[in-house]
Design a protein around this motif. Sequence first.
Motif, PDB file in Angstrom:
ATOM      1  N   LEU A 125      -8.059  -6.457   9.437  1.00  0.00           N
ATOM      2  CA  LEU A 125      -7.430  -5.703   8.366  1.00  0.00           C
ATOM      3  C   LEU A 125      -6.878  -4.404   8.934  1.00  0.00           C
ATOM      4  N   ARG A 126      -5.828  -3.871   8.274  1.00  0.00           N
ATOM      5  CA  ARG A 126      -5.143  -2.698   8.816  1.00  0.00           C
ATOM      6  C   ARG A 126      -5.296  -1.445   7.960  1.00  0.00           C
ATOM      7  N   ASP A 127      -6.060  -1.495   6.897  1.00  0.00           N
ATOM      8  CA  ASP A 127      -6.239  -0.294   6.070  1.00  0.00           C
ATOM      9  C   ASP A 127      -7.657  -0.233   5.539  1.00  0.00           C
ATOM     10  N   GLY A 128      -8.067   0.966   5.180  1.00  0.00           N
ATOM     11  CA  GLY A 128      -9.442   1.201   4.788  1.00  0.00           C
ATOM     12  C   GLY A 128      -9.814   0.609   3.441  1.00  0.00           C
ATOM     13  N   LYS A 129      -8.922   0.680   2.460  1.00  0.00           N
ATOM     14  CA  LYS A 129      -9.246   0.165   1.132  1.00  0.00           C
ATOM     15  C   LYS A 129      -9.486  -1.341   1.162  1.00  0.00           C
ATOM     16  N   SER A 130      -8.676  -2.072   1.915  1.00  0.00           N
ATOM     17  CA  SER A 130      -8.898  -3.507   2.055  1.00  0.00           C
ATOM     18  C   SER A 130     -10.220  -3.794   2.758  1.00  0.00           C
ATOM     19  N   ALA A 131     -10.561  -2.947   3.728  1.00  0.00           N
ATOM     20  CA  ALA A 131     -11.825  -3.125   4.446  1.00  0.00           C
ATOM     21  C   ALA A 131     -13.012  -2.925   3.518  1.00  0.00           C
ATOM     22  N   ILE A 132     -12.946  -1.899   2.673  1.00  0.00           N
ATOM     23  CA  ILE A 132     -14.032  -1.660   1.719  1.00  0.00           C
ATOM     24  C   ILE A 132     -14.193  -2.862   0.786  1.00  0.00           C
ATOM     25  N   ALA A 133     -13.069  -3.398   0.304  1.00  0.00           N
ATOM     26  CA  ALA A 133     -13.128  -4.558  -0.583  1.00  0.00           C
ATOM     27  C   ALA A 133     -13.717  -5.767   0.135  1.00  0.00           C
TER      28      ALA A 133
ATOM     29  N   ARG B 127     -19.131 -13.466  13.380  1.00  0.00           N
ATOM     30  CA  ARG B 127     -17.916 -13.081  12.673  1.00  0.00           C
ATOM     31  C   ARG B 127     -17.767 -11.560  12.626  1.00  0.00           C
ATOM     32  N   ILE B 128     -16.594 -11.096  13.009  1.00  0.00           N
ATOM     33  CA  ILE B 128     -16.305  -9.661  13.080  1.00  0.00           C
ATOM     34  C   ILE B 128     -15.213  -9.308  12.084  1.00  0.00           C
ATOM     35  N   LEU B 129     -15.406  -8.189  11.393  1.00  0.00           N
ATOM     36  CA  LEU B 129     -14.309  -7.577  10.649  1.00  0.00           C
ATOM     37  C   LEU B 129     -13.747  -6.471  11.529  1.00  0.00           C
ATOM     38  N   LEU B 130     -12.501  -6.632  11.961  1.00  0.00           N
ATOM     39  CA  LEU B 130     -11.801  -5.626  12.747  1.00  0.00           C
ATOM     40  C   LEU B 130     -10.906  -4.826  11.815  1.00  0.00           C
ATOM     41  N   VAL B 131     -11.082  -3.514  11.801  1.00  0.00           N
ATOM     42  CA  VAL B 131     -10.258  -2.633  10.971  1.00  0.00           C
ATOM     43  C   VAL B 131      -9.493  -1.713  11.908  1.00  0.00           C
TER      44      VAL B 131
ATOM     45  N   CYS C  81      -7.347   5.569   3.802  1.00  0.00           N
ATOM     46  CA  CYS C  81      -8.594   6.331   3.723  1.00  0.00           C
ATOM     47  C   CYS C  81      -9.255   6.234   5.088  1.00  0.00           C
ATOM     48  N   SER C  82     -10.055   7.191   5.429  1.00  0.00           N
ATOM     49  CA  SER C  82     -10.582   7.273   6.787  1.00  0.00           C
ATOM     50  C   SER C  82     -11.617   6.185   7.062  1.00  0.00           C
ATOM     51  N   GLY C  83     -11.804   5.892   8.345  1.00  0.00           N
ATOM     52  CA  GLY C  83     -12.854   4.979   8.733  1.00  0.00           C
ATOM     53  C   GLY C  83     -14.226   5.480   8.326  1.00  0.00           C
ATOM     54  N   MET C  84     -14.409   6.782   8.305  1.00  0.00           N
ATOM     55  CA  MET C  84     -15.679   7.347   7.861  1.00  0.00           C
ATOM     56  C   MET C  84     -15.931   7.012   6.390  1.00  0.00           C
ATOM     57  N   ALA C  85     -14.877   6.990   5.585  1.00  0.00           N
ATOM     58  CA  ALA C  85     -15.029   6.616   4.175  1.00  0.00           C
ATOM     59  C   ALA C  85     -15.396   5.143   4.049  1.00  0.00           C
ATOM     60  N   VAL C  86     -14.829   4.298   4.903  1.00  0.00           N
ATOM     61  CA  VAL C  86     -15.182   2.876   4.906  1.00  0.00           C
ATOM     62  C   VAL C  86     -16.653   2.702   5.269  1.00  0.00           C
ATOM     63  N   LEU C  87     -17.076   3.403   6.311  1.00  0.00           N
ATOM     64  CA  LEU C  87     -18.471   3.331   6.746  1.00  0.00           C
ATOM     65  C   LEU C  87     -19.407   3.802   5.632  1.00  0.00           C
ATOM     66  N   ALA C  88     -19.064   4.918   5.000  1.00  0.00           N
ATOM     67  CA  ALA C  88     -19.910   5.440   3.924  1.00  0.00           C
ATOM     68  C   ALA C  88     -20.001   4.458   2.767  1.00  0.00           C
TER      69      ALA C  88
END
Length: 219
Positions: free
Chosen positions: A30-38, A2-6, A57-64
């Motif tokens: 998902l198409r935005d960083g905040k949803s990805a973090i959640a 299973r992959i999460l694609l952002v 928010c940036s992909g780097m913020a999601v990764l962090a």
Amino acid sequence: MRILLVEDDPQLGDGLCVGLRQTGFTVDWLRDGKSAIAALTVENFDFAVLDLGLPDCSGMAVLAAARQAGRDLPVLILTARDAINDKIAGLDAGADDYLVKPVDLNELAARLRALARRRQGRATPLLTHGTLTLDPAARRVTRDGIEVALSAREFSLLQLLLEAAGRVLPKSQLEQALYGWNDEPDSNALEVHIHHLRKKLGSDLIRTLRGVGYTVPKP
């Protein structure tokens, strides 16, 4: 798997979803960083494919955020940023791989399979169990040298069980790996796939632990 694609580009995201699903991955997009973090906080994914230039928010913020939350899933950054400094920053921030757009889908799938092998500690790309061999790249299964025809979900289920040989996988974990957010499987869909695999590969390959899950014993 299973992959999460952002990815915020609708055309690219749709193409990646279609292509990755055709190569056997379950993809939630998902198409935005905040949803990805959640999502990374509450859901279990095998991989994340992450764009850096997201609208909120940036992909780097999601990764962090994922790494700070202790999520150890492999993360592949897929971005148009091709500067060496961007690549170094992404990898040093906790990404496991870095690809620059435009990307060849076959290469992306191969890199994800390589990440899976490394995470599982496998040196060989093939999964074997006695006379049974599964080739994730070719999506081919043979037993005693004879190819066995499997549906896409049967293949993915068998791959999950072989990768975890010797461990019991709960039904809920298998269903989450096989079905994305937009899938609505029947309540007994997993049992049907198990039945078909036993019919095609032998009744002794997959064992049921009632109330717990399924396992393929170590050979």
